[in-house]
Design a protein around this motif. Sequence first.
Motif, PDB file in Angstrom:
ATOM      1  N   ARG A  59       9.739  10.413  -7.296  1.00 38.96           N
ATOM      2  CA  ARG A  59      10.062  10.244  -6.106  1.00 38.96           C
ATOM      3  C   ARG A  59       8.947  10.564  -5.102  1.00 38.96           C
ATOM      4  O   ARG A  59       8.537   9.747  -4.102  1.00 38.96           O
ATOM      5  CB  ARG A  59      11.456  10.872  -5.565  1.00 38.96           C
ATOM      6  N   TRP A  62       6.007   7.832  -5.147  1.00 35.37           N
ATOM      7  CA  TRP A  62       6.049   6.417  -5.077  1.00 35.37           C
ATOM      8  C   TRP A  62       5.124   5.664  -4.218  1.00 35.37           C
ATOM      9  O   TRP A  62       4.904   4.624  -4.562  1.00 35.37           O
ATOM     10  CB  TRP A  62       7.600   6.159  -5.039  1.00 35.37           C
ATOM     11  N   SER A 125      14.356  -2.191   0.009  1.00 35.67           N
ATOM     12  CA  SER A 125      15.124  -1.010  -0.386  1.00 35.67           C
ATOM     13  C   SER A 125      16.017  -1.774  -1.497  1.00 35.67           C
ATOM     14  O   SER A 125      16.324  -2.889  -1.362  1.00 35.67           O
ATOM     15  CB  SER A 125      15.675  -0.394   0.623  1.00 35.67           C
ATOM     16  N   ASP A 160      16.398   3.420  -6.855  1.00 36.60           N
ATOM     17  CA  ASP A 160      16.479   5.102  -7.350  1.00 36.60           C
ATOM     18  C   ASP A 160      17.287   5.080  -8.478  1.00 36.60           C
ATOM     19  O   ASP A 160      18.199   4.500  -8.684  1.00 36.60           O
ATOM     20  CB  ASP A 160      17.262   5.917  -6.138  1.00 36.60           C
ATOM     21  N   GLU A 162      19.322   6.983 -10.043  1.00 38.13           N
ATOM     22  CA  GLU A 162      20.476   7.536  -9.975  1.00 38.13           C
ATOM     23  C   GLU A 162      21.604   6.463  -9.406  1.00 38.13           C
ATOM     24  O   GLU A 162      22.832   6.710  -9.399  1.00 38.13           O
ATOM     25  CB  GLU A 162      20.666   9.118  -9.214  1.00 38.13           C
ATOM     26  N   THR A 163      21.201   5.733  -8.871  1.00 36.21           N
ATOM     27  CA  THR A 163      22.103   4.524  -8.396  1.00 36.21           C
ATOM     28  C   THR A 163      22.435   3.340  -9.283  1.00 36.21           C
ATOM     29  O   THR A 163      22.958   2.205  -8.900  1.00 36.21           O
ATOM     30  CB  THR A 163      21.409   3.936  -7.063  1.00 36.21           C
ATOM     31  N   ARG A 216      12.378   5.026  -8.895  1.00 36.72           N
ATOM     32  CA  ARG A 216      12.048   6.349  -8.402  1.00 36.72           C
ATOM     33  C   ARG A 216      12.815   7.211  -8.872  1.00 36.72           C
ATOM     34  O   ARG A 216      14.198   7.369  -9.171  1.00 36.72           O
ATOM     35  CB  ARG A 216      12.175   6.535  -6.777  1.00 36.72           C
ATOM     36  N   HIS A 217      12.055   8.427  -9.685  1.00 37.33           N
ATOM     37  CA  HIS A 217      12.924   9.489 -10.536  1.00 37.33           C
ATOM     38  C   HIS A 217      12.742  10.740  -9.751  1.00 37.33           C
ATOM     39  O   HIS A 217      11.587  11.080  -9.126  1.00 37.33           O
ATOM     40  CB  HIS A 217      12.471   9.633 -11.762  1.00 37.33           C
TER      41      HIS A 217
END
Length: 225
Positions: A59, A62, A125, A160, A162-163, A216-217
């Motif tokens: 993250r 990026w 995004s 992202d 986690e989404t 992104r992690h």
Amino acid sequence: MSARNTILTRLRERTDGPLSAPDCNFAVVTERGWSPDERLARFERWITSVHGEVVHTAREDWCDVLAKVLADKGVRRLALGRDHPVAVEARLALENADVELVDVGRDIEAWKREQFESVDAGLTSIGGAIAETGSLWLWPTPDEPRLISLVPPIHIAVLDAETIEDTFFDVVERNGWANKMPTNALLISGPSKTADIEQTLAYGVHGPRELVVLIRHVSQLTENL
């Protein structure tokens, strides 16, 4: 009385009480039980199978990865918003780069020709993704209108990790689409493609010929990729 009014009158005058929605079992479209790593792997497998490109990044790094992608693909004019955190970070990082940043918060009629003819890529995004189908979902806004993901030759999407959800049903439920859905939502499962009568696939005919997904992690996850 019209046929429409006749039908509505009969519904209003029902003698067996008001209509109610039947009980539904949605288990068939949810409850996959995949772990975050499984969701990520499934999403990447499906979206790359249809010529989507996935680039992993920490993250905090990026924007450096974005700059490299732009350089590798020869992007000189990048369309992006101003208010979303993704756009804000990108603008700061690319301030001194050899890339012209094109404002998208304008009336489309004022820059339609420019958008179709001289913009190399659009940056957006992403609300999240669907592991089951390898799809991205996003809600266009005045700051990030839908055309910047549908018109330029290259669409760069910032996701992202986690989404990523298991299924489309999970996306709708967990993000409260029923309560705040916009006038349109976009589901993207790869670059634009079409086929002629001989079933020959062509990319980029009606939209972006390339889709690059920057995933992104958090740093701990990135170290294991």
